[in-house]
Structure formats: structure tokens, C-alpha cells
Design a protein around this motif. Sequence first.
Motif, PDB file in Angstrom:
ATOM      1  N   THR A  57      10.569   2.598 -28.489  1.00  0.00           N
ATOM      2  CA  THR A  57       9.762   2.274 -29.671  1.00  0.00           C
ATOM      3  C   THR A  57       8.337   2.806 -29.575  1.00  0.00           C
ATOM      4  OG1 THR A  57       9.032   0.159 -28.741  1.00  0.00           O
ATOM      5  CG2 THR A  57      11.085   0.159 -30.008  1.00  0.00           C
ATOM      6  N   THR A  58       7.898   3.201 -28.381  1.00  0.00           N
ATOM      7  CA  THR A  58       6.525   3.641 -28.070  1.00  0.00           C
ATOM      8  C   THR A  58       5.519   2.500 -28.193  1.00  0.00           C
ATOM      9  OG1 THR A  58       5.881   4.360 -30.305  1.00  0.00           O
ATOM     10  CG2 THR A  58       7.089   5.958 -28.956  1.00  0.00           C
ATOM     11  N   VAL A  59       5.985   1.272 -28.295  1.00  0.00           N
ATOM     12  CA  VAL A  59       5.082   0.116 -28.434  1.00  0.00           C
ATOM     13  C   VAL A  59       4.829  -0.474 -27.041  1.00  0.00           C
ATOM     14  CG1 VAL A  59       4.772  -2.171 -29.439  1.00  0.00           C
ATOM     15  CG2 VAL A  59       5.953  -0.382 -30.742  1.00  0.00           C
ATOM     16  N   ASP A  60       3.650  -0.199 -26.488  1.00  0.00           N
ATOM     17  CA  ASP A  60       3.293  -0.730 -25.176  1.00  0.00           C
ATOM     18  C   ASP A  60       2.162  -1.752 -25.279  1.00  0.00           C
ATOM     19  OD1 ASP A  60       1.225   0.927 -25.842  1.00  0.00           O
ATOM     20  OD2 ASP A  60       1.475   2.297 -24.153  1.00  0.00           O
ATOM     21  N   THR A  61       2.124  -2.474 -26.393  1.00  0.00           N
ATOM     22  CA  THR A  61       1.067  -3.460 -26.646  1.00  0.00           C
ATOM     23  C   THR A  61       1.016  -4.533 -25.573  1.00  0.00           C
ATOM     24  OG1 THR A  61       1.444  -3.118 -29.009  1.00  0.00           O
ATOM     25  CG2 THR A  61       0.119  -5.014 -28.381  1.00  0.00           C
ATOM     26  N   PHE A  62       2.171  -4.986 -25.117  1.00  0.00           N
ATOM     27  CA  PHE A  62       2.197  -6.058 -24.117  1.00  0.00           C
ATOM     28  C   PHE A  62       1.485  -5.634 -22.834  1.00  0.00           C
ATOM     29  CE2 PHE A  62       4.308  -7.960 -20.407  1.00  0.00           C
ATOM     30  CZ  PHE A  62       4.043  -9.306 -20.649  1.00  0.00           C
ATOM     31  N   LEU A  63       1.732  -4.405 -22.393  1.00  0.00           N
ATOM     32  CA  LEU A  63       1.089  -3.936 -21.173  1.00  0.00           C
ATOM     33  C   LEU A  63      -0.413  -3.780 -21.361  1.00  0.00           C
ATOM     34  CD1 LEU A  63       3.682  -1.260 -19.983  1.00  0.00           C
ATOM     35  CD2 LEU A  63       3.423  -3.597 -19.180  1.00  0.00           C
ATOM     36  N   ARG A  64      -0.819  -3.277 -22.517  1.00  0.00           N
ATOM     37  CA  ARG A  64      -2.248  -3.070 -22.774  1.00  0.00           C
ATOM     38  C   ARG A  64      -2.988  -4.407 -22.897  1.00  0.00           C
ATOM     39  NH1 ARG A  64      -3.231   2.212 -23.888  1.00  0.00           N
ATOM     40  NH2 ARG A  64      -1.448   3.515 -24.486  1.00  0.00           N
TER      41      ARG A  64
ATOM     42  N   LEU B 272      -3.500  -6.313 -18.950  1.00  0.00           N
ATOM     43  CA  LEU B 272      -3.881  -5.431 -17.846  1.00  0.00           C
ATOM     44  C   LEU B 272      -4.172  -6.225 -16.571  1.00  0.00           C
ATOM     45  CD1 LEU B 272      -6.162  -2.857 -19.736  1.00  0.00           C
ATOM     46  CD2 LEU B 272      -3.799  -2.550 -18.963  1.00  0.00           C
ATOM     47  N   GLU B 273      -4.762  -7.402 -16.725  1.00  0.00           N
ATOM     48  CA  GLU B 273      -5.059  -8.226 -15.551  1.00  0.00           C
ATOM     49  C   GLU B 273      -3.770  -8.659 -14.860  1.00  0.00           C
ATOM     50  OE1 GLU B 273      -7.213 -12.478 -14.410  1.00  0.00           O
ATOM     51  OE2 GLU B 273      -7.382 -11.669 -16.447  1.00  0.00           O
ATOM     52  N   TRP B 274      -2.811  -9.076 -15.657  1.00  0.00           N
ATOM     53  CA  TRP B 274      -1.502  -9.458 -15.108  1.00  0.00           C
ATOM     54  C   TRP B 274      -0.831  -8.255 -14.446  1.00  0.00           C
ATOM     55  CZ3 TRP B 274       3.221  -7.452 -16.697  1.00  0.00           C
ATOM     56  CH2 TRP B 274       4.354  -8.091 -16.184  1.00  0.00           C
ATOM     57  N   LEU B 275      -0.969  -7.090 -15.093  1.00  0.00           N
ATOM     58  CA  LEU B 275      -0.344  -5.880 -14.579  1.00  0.00           C
ATOM     59  C   LEU B 275      -0.967  -5.471 -13.244  1.00  0.00           C
ATOM     60  CD1 LEU B 275       1.815  -3.815 -15.416  1.00  0.00           C
ATOM     61  CD2 LEU B 275       0.001  -2.436 -16.449  1.00  0.00           C
ATOM     62  N   ALA B 276      -2.277  -5.743 -13.088  1.00  0.00           N
ATOM     63  CA  ALA B 276      -2.980  -5.349 -11.863  1.00  0.00           C
ATOM     64  C   ALA B 276      -2.513  -6.148 -10.653  1.00  0.00           C
ATOM     65  CB  ALA B 276      -4.483  -5.526 -12.055  1.00  0.00           C
ATOM     66  N   ARG B 277      -1.854  -7.273 -10.865  1.00  0.00           N
ATOM     67  CA  ARG B 277      -1.382  -8.091  -9.744  1.00  0.00           C
ATOM     68  C   ARG B 277      -0.123  -7.515  -9.087  1.00  0.00           C
ATOM     69  NH1 ARG B 277      -1.540 -13.750 -13.091  1.00  0.00           N
ATOM     70  NH2 ARG B 277      -3.756 -13.704 -13.659  1.00  0.00           N
ATOM     71  N   ALA B 278       0.435  -6.499  -9.712  1.00  0.00           N
ATOM     72  CA  ALA B 278       1.649  -5.895  -9.162  1.00  0.00           C
ATOM     73  C   ALA B 278       1.342  -5.250  -7.828  1.00  0.00           C
ATOM     74  CB  ALA B 278       2.214  -4.871 -10.136  1.00  0.00           C
TER      75      ALA B 278
ATOM     76  N   LYS C 222       4.688  -2.335  -8.612  1.00  0.00           N
ATOM     77  CA  LYS C 222       3.881  -1.274  -9.235  1.00  0.00           C
ATOM     78  C   LYS C 222       4.775  -0.132  -9.718  1.00  0.00           C
ATOM     79  CE  LYS C 222      -0.698  -1.635  -7.133  1.00  0.00           C
ATOM     80  NZ  LYS C 222      -1.730  -0.926  -6.347  1.00  0.00           N
ATOM     81  N   PHE C 223       5.751   0.219  -8.886  1.00  0.00           N
ATOM     82  CA  PHE C 223       6.686   1.279  -9.269  1.00  0.00           C
ATOM     83  C   PHE C 223       7.397   0.912 -10.570  1.00  0.00           C
ATOM     84  CE2 PHE C 223      10.891   3.120  -9.387  1.00  0.00           C
ATOM     85  CZ  PHE C 223      10.692   4.435  -8.997  1.00  0.00           C
ATOM     86  N   SER C 224       7.918  -0.319 -10.660  1.00  0.00           N
ATOM     87  CA  SER C 224       8.658  -0.752 -11.843  1.00  0.00           C
ATOM     88  C   SER C 224       7.769  -0.792 -13.077  1.00  0.00           C
ATOM     89  CB  SER C 224       9.261  -2.143 -11.597  1.00  0.00           C
ATOM     90  OG  SER C 224      10.126  -2.128 -10.484  1.00  0.00           O
ATOM     91  N   ALA C 225       6.524  -1.286 -12.906  1.00  0.00           N
ATOM     92  CA  ALA C 225       5.616  -1.398 -14.052  1.00  0.00           C
ATOM     93  C   ALA C 225       5.278  -0.032 -14.620  1.00  0.00           C
ATOM     94  CB  ALA C 225       4.345  -2.128 -13.628  1.00  0.00           C
ATOM     95  N   THR C 226       5.070   0.955 -13.730  1.00  0.00           N
ATOM     96  CA  THR C 226       4.743   2.306 -14.195  1.00  0.00           C
ATOM     97  C   THR C 226       5.980   2.989 -14.784  1.00  0.00           C
ATOM     98  OG1 THR C 226       3.170   2.423 -12.357  1.00  0.00           O
ATOM     99  CG2 THR C 226       3.605   4.455 -13.554  1.00  0.00           C
TER     100      THR C 226
END
Length: 429
Positions: free
Chosen positions: A343-350, A353-359, A364-368
Motif C-alpha cells: 500500500t506504500t502506507v508507512d504511517t505507523f512506522l513514522r 520512531l521512538e518505539w522503532l528505535a528500541r529494536a 532491527k533487521f525485521s523492522a527495516t
Amino acid sequence: MAAQVEALTSATGLISLLDENERELQFYGLTQLNAVTDRFWAEISDAISRIEILYEDETFPHRQLAALVASKIYFHLGEFDDALGFAMGAGELFDLTDTSSYVQTVVNHAIDTYIARRASEASDIDPRLEAVVERMFARCFKSKDYAQVIGIAIETRRLDVLEQALVSGDTQSLLSYVQHECVDLIRSISVQEQVQELLFKVHMQFDTPDYEAVCLCLSKLNHPKKTAEILEMLVKDQNEDKILSAYQIAFDLDANATQEFTKAVVAEFEAASAAGDGASTPATQIASILRGDETLKLHLEFLFRNNKTDMNILNRTCKLLDSRQSLAHNATTFSNAFMHAGTTVDTFLRNNLEWLARASSWSKFSATAALGVIHRGQVKHGFHLLQPYLPVDNTSASPFSEGGAFFALGLIHACHGTEKVVTYLQDAL
């Protein structure tokens, strides 16, 4: 006579007739035994050697009848190889139109044996076995059971019979049946190619061939030049129906053919037409479809417009689960990726970002890598989207994030890779 047979309680008297010297009495005994075999096979099996002796006696005028009786006895004993051998010796007395379990079982065993012999490319196939199979084909042709003929012909690699079946019935529907229902089930690659060549040959016998089906055959045979010639011929006529047919063929090839094949077709097609001069013509549209550009646009637009993801589910999941646990972090990452796939919708990740940084590590591999699932098909902006995670000057902040970015780049360009992407990945890895 039928009443007398029904009244029998034992076959001993009939069996004794086989020991008589008169041929007529032996013939009468065999005839009656043939009628009561299903009832007294256990009793008659004790005299199977006497029946075989009559069959092997070349002076006996009713050898085929003896073979038929022996075949039925061996069928009841479960010796199907012997039952088939004597059934072949029975000749025309072995009635293929009979619907009894005996005939059906022996015929099936004959076909299985013939298939095994043909698959092993044996040169010493019993002509009597071939005669039984040929009679089976003749029966199916007479009853117009072409689907059964096609199935047996493909299994036995009898392309001559397959061609006869295709041209005997509704050829168009039978061609479609073979292409879509049978070919993919053939295990041998060489036989698949032979069948595809036969389908192509039969298609081209029509005054106006079904070019969509023809090009599908050519794609299976890996003939990009012939495919490009057909597309060029359809476009050159400037006929609207033919141009629409060319568009459909291009979409079918993009969906079903290999990337290598479509690239070869594009190269041949652009060389034969004006598809590479930049002007917007049917030829350039077909080349664009074959490259996958049009399909990607339609898929991205459709998925974006019909994205019904409930962001509240993801947000609540993110808050309720302990993100410090890699299992919970990965679960949320995968959920977001699959819910927004293409869908190209990456709103959740944007927005997280703080939650994503805890990976850490593989999280980290999965998130990217999840970005590749979300942006699959976004080939024009693939490098730009992943630029923050790709290595710069051969240096990387995190090998896990870098590996995920490479994986995401591959997912974005899946089935639509360009030389630029392939070269970059080869150099980087």
C-alpha cells in the motif's frame, strides 16, 4: 441354459469336462465355467493348471476362451499381472465395454503397466499390451470421451493420440483444457515441451488462431522472438481488436512468464517496432506492460485506494506489548508489514520512531525489511526510501539494519529488478 447355470451348486462337473478328449466338450466346459467364474472361482482355481494347458495347446481352437477364464481366476486371486497376461491372450473376447470390476481393474492395470513401460522408454513392449491400450483409445473415441483419451495419451506419451483427440472434438475447449488442467501436472520437462509444441502446432492450424493461447505456449517453450513477432503483427495491422488482444497478451506474459523471458520479448519487440523511440504508441504501451510498469501502477493504486487497515489495532498492540521483548517487537512489526503490504502506507512506522528505535539485533533487521513489504513495487523510489539504512561509503552503523535494507530493496524490486539494482547489490555484498 441360464436357469441351469443359476441352479448349479458346484463347478466340479464342468471342470471334469476339461479332461475330455472331445474338443467340443472342452469348449462347452470352458463356456460354462466362464459364466460361473464369479461364483465358483475358488473351486475352479484348483483346476487353473488344466485351463492353462488348454491355452498353451496351439492346436486347441478356443485358446482365447481358455485365456479369458484363466484371467478371471487370477483376478479373483489378486494376481493382477497374471490376470493381465491372460486377458491379453484372450484377444477380442476380453470385452472392454464391460463395466464389471474385473474388466475395469485389468484395464487400469494394463494402462498403468503401459505407462511405466513408456516412461522407461522400453523398446520391447508387448504388442498385445499395446493392442489392449489401442482398443481402449478406440472405445473412448467412439464414446467421444476425449478428456479420458487426453489424460491417458499424456501419461503414456502418445502425442499422436493426443493430437487426434484435440482435432476430433471441440478443439478450442480441449486445447484450453490441456493447457490449464494437464500440462502443469506432467513431471517430465521434455514431455511438457513436446506437449506445448503440439499445442502450438494445433493452434496455428486455425485461420484465426487464439494468439493469447499461442503466446502462452511460446512462453513455456521460451521462444521470445516468435512471441515478439506475433505482438508486432497484431500492432502493425492498426486494428483495434488486434491491438486490444496484444495488450491482453502483454498483461498475461507479465503475470505468468519469467522475468528473463519478458525482457527478451521486450528487446525483440523494440527492435522490430518503433517501441523504443519514446513516442506514445500502442507499441510503447505494450513494451511498458511487458516491463511490468503498467501492472505495478495499477497494483499500487488499487492497494492504496482500498487500504482499510484499522490503525487503532496496531497502536493498541504497540502500547500493550512490552517492546523491550524482541518477540513482541517482531510480532508488531510483522503485523504492520502484512496489513499494509503493497500500500506504500508507512504511517505507523513514522509515528512511532521512538518505539522503532528500541529494536535491537534481528528486530532491527525485521523492522527495516518490513519497509520492503509495505513498499513492494515502488521501484521508482526504492533507493530513496531506504537511503537512511543503506551503507554509505561501505560503512554501516548496524549490520542488522543494513541487511534488512538489502532484503527490503530486493522485495521492492521483486520480479522487476533492473541492472542498476542487481549491480548495486552485487557490489555491496
